[in-house]
Write a protein that holds these residues in place. Structure first.
Motif, PDB file in Angstrom:
ATOM      1  N   GLY A  96     -24.171  -7.682 -34.886  1.00 22.43           N
ATOM      2  CA  GLY A  96     -25.024  -7.577 -33.713  1.00 22.43           C
ATOM      3  C   GLY A  96     -25.903  -8.798 -33.531  1.00 22.43           C
ATOM      4  O   GLY A  96     -25.610  -9.890 -34.021  1.00 22.43           O
ATOM      5  N   THR A 107     -28.056  -3.678 -32.000  1.00 21.60           N
ATOM      6  CA  THR A 107     -26.765  -3.433 -31.346  1.00 21.60           C
ATOM      7  C   THR A 107     -26.872  -2.456 -30.168  1.00 21.60           C
ATOM      8  O   THR A 107     -25.862  -1.967 -29.679  1.00 21.60           O
ATOM      9  CB  THR A 107     -25.742  -2.874 -32.349  1.00 21.60           C
ATOM     10  N   SER A 110     -24.991  -2.525 -26.422  1.00 26.69           N
ATOM     11  CA  SER A 110     -23.927  -3.277 -27.079  1.00 26.69           C
ATOM     12  C   SER A 110     -23.973  -4.737 -26.654  1.00 26.69           C
ATOM     13  O   SER A 110     -24.516  -5.091 -25.608  1.00 26.69           O
ATOM     14  CB  SER A 110     -22.563  -2.680 -26.719  1.00 26.69           C
ATOM     15  N   ASP A 130     -17.949  -3.044 -27.717  1.00 25.61           N
ATOM     16  CA  ASP A 130     -17.857  -3.902 -28.894  1.00 25.61           C
ATOM     17  C   ASP A 130     -16.757  -3.442 -29.843  1.00 25.61           C
ATOM     18  O   ASP A 130     -16.420  -2.254 -29.888  1.00 25.61           O
ATOM     19  CB  ASP A 130     -19.177  -3.899 -29.662  1.00 25.61           C
TER      20      ASP A 130
END
Length: 352
Positions: A96, A107, A110, A130
């Motif tokens: 992330g 994260t 996303s 992701d």
């Protein structure tokens, strides 16, 4: 319906860290004991095994999603498409957004959502998500994108691999010298033209291998206990890669309908020069051949191992004629291949 790459892009960070910059580091073994060699010897042996002379790190004000945007924008511009026509934005990463001097990974939302927002795409039917698949994440994103296209639910996909491993390395671990930062991207489009993605192969070995790469505490026994860093069992990974990756590559090529003699380039994850060369040699040995010279472009000497970013960055640089003595021609058959945390391996046979 076929799937072809119509645009590529990459972001190579500005901060260059050379091997000599590690000379004052205090390296320890995983059990906290001191290294048996001085740093000069440790660095020399490291260079002999990995081939790495320098690596790139992000500027302090940047994060993984920031550089993913830059690589993605370049790919879109090269493809000459309207970003609003993208059906999917797939971003492969592992950690992330980790801000400089932070110990937290961010994260939510996303990274794909952040990329879409920064690209100013309004179309809600452009779906962003992701992929967490270790170093093979970008190739796995390609596998998924081509499946969407062949299923008739997508025409244009942006697949990005981006990572900032400098934010999660333990400075007391010799393996920290391997890792680097960067981003690479492609636009994959539906086409009636011949070629494109011809075949793929993916696998996850988790029964005994799942913890070969993991998050663990610092090698320094006096370091803060609640911070974790990227760690790996290098010898186990090396042996696993040599045992499993060449066979996966062979199965992928055989399923493409192409001959080993048709294969012009292999874009393999830039993990370790010695390991990559051994994989290529074993792959060709499965066909009773020696690996041709110049079949494996390399960036690891200058760029290090940027995980999911290595393969798309390498492909972008070769496509744009930025790597000496490496070039591609229309109709060339190439392979993308990777191995990494999971333990995951994958490959794609692709015709330009």
């Amino acid at each position: 319906m076929n799937c072809k790459i119509t645009g590529t892009g990459s972001y190579i960070p500005n901060v260059i860290t050379r091997n000599a910059d590690f000379d004052q580091h205090e390296f320890y073994n995983i059990d906290g004991s001191s290294f048996p060699h001085d740093n000069e010897t440790t660095i020399r042996k490291f260079k002999a095994i990995t081939g790495i002379e320098e690596r790139r790190y992000l500027d302090e004000n940047l994060t993984t999603s920031d550089i993913a945007v830059v690589a993605g924008q370049k790919a879109i511009e090269k493809a000459g498409i309207d970003p609003e026509t993208l059906d999917y934005i797939i971003v492969a990463h592992n950690y992330g957004d980790v801000k400089s001097s932070s110990i937290q990974s961010d994260t939510v939302p996303s990274l794909a959502t952040r990329v879409k927002a920064h690209l100013r795409i309004k179309n809600p039917k452009c779906v962003g998500y992701d992929v967490l698949f270790g170093c093979p994440g970008w190739i796995e994103g390609m596998v998924q994108a081509q499946a969407f296209i062949k299923a008739g639910i997508a025409k244009n996909c942006l697949i990005i691999g981006a990572e900032a491993l400098s934010r999660v390395v333990d400075k007391h671990d010799r393996d920290s010298m391997i890792f680097s930062d960067g981003a690479g991207a492609v636009v994959l489009q539906a086409t009636e033209e011949d070629g494109g993605v011809l075949s793929h192969e993916s696998a996850t070995y988790a029964f005994q291998e799942s913890e070969y790469i993991y998050f663990g505490k610092s090698n320094h026994s006096e370091a803060t206990e609640d911070i974790r860093y990227i760690k790996m069992h290098g010898r186990k990974i090396y042996e696993f890669a040599l045992m499993k990756v060449p066979g996966a590559m062979k199965e992928c090529l055989d399923n493409s309908g192409k001959s080993i003699k048709d294969l012009k380039k292999i874009f393999i994850h830039q993990a370790n020069e010695k390991m990559d060369q051994a994989i290529i040699d074993r792959f060709y040995k499965l066909y009773g051949m020696q690996a041709p010279e110049n079949v494996m472009p390399m960036t690891i000497h200058e760029l290090g191992n940027s995980s999911v970013a290595t393969v798309p960055t390498l492909y972008d640089l070769v496509s744009r004629g930025k790597i000496k003595n490496q070039e591609l021609q229309e109709g060339d058959v190439v392979m993308f291949a990777s191995v990494g945390a999971g333990m995951n391996i994958n490959a794609i046979t692709y015709q330009l």
